[in-house]
Design a protein around this motif. Structure first.
Motif, PDB file in Angstrom:
ATOM      1  N   ILE A   7      63.594  40.780  49.635  1.00  0.00           N
ATOM      2  CA  ILE A   7      62.742  40.746  48.444  1.00  0.00           C
ATOM      3  C   ILE A   7      63.475  41.341  47.248  1.00  0.00           C
ATOM      4  O   ILE A   7      63.491  40.762  46.150  1.00  0.00           O
ATOM      5  N   VAL A   8      64.121  42.476  47.453  1.00  0.00           N
ATOM      6  CA  VAL A   8      64.824  43.155  46.366  1.00  0.00           C
ATOM      7  C   VAL A   8      65.976  42.304  45.844  1.00  0.00           C
ATOM      8  O   VAL A   8      66.148  42.132  44.626  1.00  0.00           O
ATOM      9  N   HIS A   9      66.761  41.745  46.749  1.00  0.00           N
ATOM     10  CA  HIS A   9      67.909  40.943  46.335  1.00  0.00           C
ATOM     11  C   HIS A   9      67.479  39.624  45.684  1.00  0.00           C
ATOM     12  O   HIS A   9      68.122  39.157  44.730  1.00  0.00           O
ATOM     13  N   ALA A  10      66.385  39.045  46.189  1.00  0.00           N
ATOM     14  CA  ALA A  10      65.865  37.831  45.567  1.00  0.00           C
ATOM     15  C   ALA A  10      65.352  38.120  44.158  1.00  0.00           C
ATOM     16  O   ALA A  10      65.587  37.342  43.221  1.00  0.00           O
ATOM     17  N   ALA A  11      64.673  39.248  44.003  1.00  0.00           N
ATOM     18  CA  ALA A  11      64.162  39.630  42.688  1.00  0.00           C
ATOM     19  C   ALA A  11      65.305  39.844  41.709  1.00  0.00           C
ATOM     20  O   ALA A  11      65.251  39.389  40.559  1.00  0.00           O
ATOM     21  N   THR A  24      57.336  36.415  38.494  1.00  0.00           N
ATOM     22  CA  THR A  24      56.218  37.095  39.137  1.00  0.00           C
ATOM     23  C   THR A  24      56.535  37.346  40.607  1.00  0.00           C
ATOM     24  O   THR A  24      57.523  36.820  41.147  1.00  0.00           O
ATOM     25  N   THR A  25      55.672  38.113  41.247  1.00  0.00           N
ATOM     26  CA  THR A  25      55.847  38.343  42.684  1.00  0.00           C
ATOM     27  C   THR A  25      55.718  37.035  43.461  1.00  0.00           C
ATOM     28  O   THR A  25      56.357  36.861  44.501  1.00  0.00           O
ATOM     29  N   ASN A  26      54.906  36.102  42.970  1.00  0.00           N
ATOM     30  CA  ASN A  26      54.782  34.802  43.635  1.00  0.00           C
ATOM     31  C   ASN A  26      56.090  34.030  43.590  1.00  0.00           C
ATOM     32  O   ASN A  26      56.470  33.362  44.559  1.00  0.00           O
ATOM     33  N   HIS A  27      56.779  34.108  42.455  1.00  0.00           N
ATOM     34  CA  HIS A  27      58.093  33.457  42.349  1.00  0.00           C
ATOM     35  C   HIS A  27      59.063  34.034  43.384  1.00  0.00           C
ATOM     36  O   HIS A  27      59.820  33.306  44.029  1.00  0.00           O
ATOM     37  N   ILE A  28      59.045  35.362  43.498  1.00  0.00           N
ATOM     38  CA  ILE A  28      59.965  36.039  44.418  1.00  0.00           C
ATOM     39  C   ILE A  28      59.657  35.644  45.857  1.00  0.00           C
ATOM     40  O   ILE A  28      60.558  35.333  46.647  1.00  0.00           O
ATOM     41  N   ALA A  29      58.366  35.653  46.214  1.00  0.00           N
ATOM     42  CA  ALA A  29      57.960  35.287  47.574  1.00  0.00           C
ATOM     43  C   ALA A  29      58.376  33.852  47.897  1.00  0.00           C
ATOM     44  O   ALA A  29      58.917  33.569  48.973  1.00  0.00           O
ATOM     45  N   ALA A  30      58.126  32.940  46.950  1.00  0.00           N
ATOM     46  CA  ALA A  30      58.473  31.536  47.173  1.00  0.00           C
ATOM     47  C   ALA A  30      59.986  31.361  47.321  1.00  0.00           C
ATOM     48  O   ALA A  30      60.447  30.521  48.115  1.00  0.00           O
ATOM     49  N   HIS A  31      60.753  32.150  46.589  1.00  0.00           N
ATOM     50  CA  HIS A  31      62.211  32.021  46.609  1.00  0.00           C
ATOM     51  C   HIS A  31      62.782  32.300  47.994  1.00  0.00           C
ATOM     52  O   HIS A  31      63.776  31.695  48.396  1.00  0.00           O
ATOM     53  N   ILE A  32      62.160  33.241  48.716  1.00  0.00           N
ATOM     54  CA  ILE A  32      62.667  33.569  50.060  1.00  0.00           C
ATOM     55  C   ILE A  32      61.728  33.046  51.154  1.00  0.00           C
ATOM     56  O   ILE A  32      61.849  33.431  52.317  1.00  0.00           O
ATOM     57  N   PRO A  36      52.868  35.542  49.680  1.00  0.00           N
ATOM     58  CA  PRO A  36      52.631  36.676  48.785  1.00  0.00           C
ATOM     59  C   PRO A  36      52.103  37.901  49.519  1.00  0.00           C
ATOM     60  O   PRO A  36      52.440  39.039  49.188  1.00  0.00           O
ATOM     61  N   GLY A  37      51.267  37.652  50.547  1.00  0.00           N
ATOM     62  CA  GLY A  37      50.739  38.774  51.323  1.00  0.00           C
ATOM     63  C   GLY A  37      51.829  39.552  52.031  1.00  0.00           C
ATOM     64  O   GLY A  37      51.764  40.786  52.128  1.00  0.00           O
ATOM     65  N   ASN A  38      52.838  38.840  52.535  1.00  0.00           N
ATOM     66  CA  ASN A  38      53.970  39.502  53.193  1.00  0.00           C
ATOM     67  C   ASN A  38      54.731  40.351  52.182  1.00  0.00           C
ATOM     68  O   ASN A  38      55.151  41.479  52.478  1.00  0.00           O
ATOM     69  N   LEU A  39      54.903  39.837  50.968  1.00  0.00           N
ATOM     70  CA  LEU A  39      55.585  40.627  49.930  1.00  0.00           C
ATOM     71  C   LEU A  39      54.790  41.883  49.611  1.00  0.00           C
ATOM     72  O   LEU A  39      55.362  42.982  49.504  1.00  0.00           O
ATOM     73  N   TYR A  40      53.457  41.733  49.476  1.00  0.00           N
ATOM     74  CA  TYR A  40      52.627  42.896  49.123  1.00  0.00           C
ATOM     75  C   TYR A  40      52.546  43.918  50.246  1.00  0.00           C
ATOM     76  O   TYR A  40      52.158  45.068  50.007  1.00  0.00           O
ATOM     77  N   TYR A  41      52.904  43.515  51.445  1.00  0.00           N
ATOM     78  CA  TYR A  41      52.988  44.481  52.543  1.00  0.00           C
ATOM     79  C   TYR A  41      54.106  45.498  52.264  1.00  0.00           C
ATOM     80  O   TYR A  41      54.017  46.667  52.638  1.00  0.00           O
ATOM     81  N   HIS A  42      55.157  45.030  51.586  1.00  0.00           N
ATOM     82  CA  HIS A  42      56.320  45.882  51.303  1.00  0.00           C
ATOM     83  C   HIS A  42      56.260  46.514  49.909  1.00  0.00           C
ATOM     84  O   HIS A  42      56.744  47.636  49.713  1.00  0.00           O
ATOM     85  N   LYS A  46      55.216  44.229  41.170  1.00  0.00           N
ATOM     86  CA  LYS A  46      56.590  43.929  40.738  1.00  0.00           C
ATOM     87  C   LYS A  46      57.322  45.178  40.282  1.00  0.00           C
ATOM     88  O   LYS A  46      58.540  45.306  40.482  1.00  0.00           O
ATOM     89  N   GLN A  47      56.591  46.113  39.671  1.00  0.00           N
ATOM     90  CA  GLN A  47      57.240  47.310  39.154  1.00  0.00           C
ATOM     91  C   GLN A  47      57.893  48.124  40.267  1.00  0.00           C
ATOM     92  O   GLN A  47      58.948  48.735  40.065  1.00  0.00           O
ATOM     93  N   GLU A  48      57.290  48.132  41.441  1.00  0.00           N
ATOM     94  CA  GLU A  48      57.908  48.832  42.576  1.00  0.00           C
ATOM     95  C   GLU A  48      59.221  48.169  42.975  1.00  0.00           C
ATOM     96  O   GLU A  48      60.162  48.848  43.395  1.00  0.00           O
TER      97      GLU A  48
END
Length: 211
Positions: A7-11, A24-32, A36-42, A46-48
């Protein structure tokens, strides 16, 4: 690679390519290809993620600009620090390009940034003193902090300045290299004869690689 690291490297990749404010976080999730729920688990937001990228950046920054110990050829040392400037400005270019905006909306990140920069400035002054001892530069001790601040200012604001002057232009490796050449030009008036020879070699190398 763990999902959090992906997630960090994709962002970082997306922020650099498209600008942090446009992703957005949705863009990041889709990229990898995760939900979105899996991303929000971590990460809660976006600021984090931005904070995690800053942690990577600050660790690399301090590591690269910790004064080199032991006997080293002066040209090798100069090239190491110049290469480090280019690497950091290019690898984390979204951060350099939008620094005030990113810091203004996150007080904790701003506090962390100031602490890292204070440590960096101490290291940079010690590096500059080493170049004086190697008789590459002539800088009085009371002028040291001012010179370091000027170089630091160019590094931190160069990409933002370029974006302001050419809002439709894309940040390229050549734009970053122009910032490096600007820093070399600032140091030239303080160079000894030996120092000037080595700065000119570095300057020619930058122009050849990033032309």
């Amino acid at each position: 690679m763990k999902t959090r690291d992906k997630i960090v490297h994709a962002a970082l990749e997306l922020f650099n390519e498209h600008g942090e404010r446009n992703i957005t976080t949705n863009h990041i999730a889709a990229h990898i290809e995760i939900s979105p729920g899996n991303l929000y688990y971590h990460f809660r937001n976006k600021q984090e993620i931005v904070r995690d990228i800053f942690t990577l950046y600050s660790e690399e920054l301090i590591e690269r600009f910790t004064p080199i110990q032991g006997q080293q050829e002066s040209l090798v040392m100069l090239k190491h620090y110049l290469d480090s400037i280019f690497t950091l400005m290019w690898k984390y270019r979204f951060f350099y390009a939008n620094l005030p905006e990113i810091l203004q909306r996150d007080n904790k990140l701003h506090d962390d940034y100031i602490l890292v920069q204070e440590k960096l400035q101490i290291n940079l002054i010690n590096i500059m003193r080493a170049f004086v001892e190697l008789e590459l530069l002539t800088v009085e001790d009371e002028e040291m902090k001012s010179l370091v601040t000027t170089l630091h200012l160019i590094a931190c604001s160069w990409l933002a300045y370029q974006s302001a002057m050419s809002p439709d232009s894309k940040i390229t490796e050549q734009v970053v290299s122009q910032g490096m050449l600007q820093m070399i030009n600032v140091v030239k008036p303080r160079a000894t004869e030996l120092g000037m020879e080595q700065l000119l070699l570095l300057e020619d190398g930058v122009k050849a690689i990033h032309a």
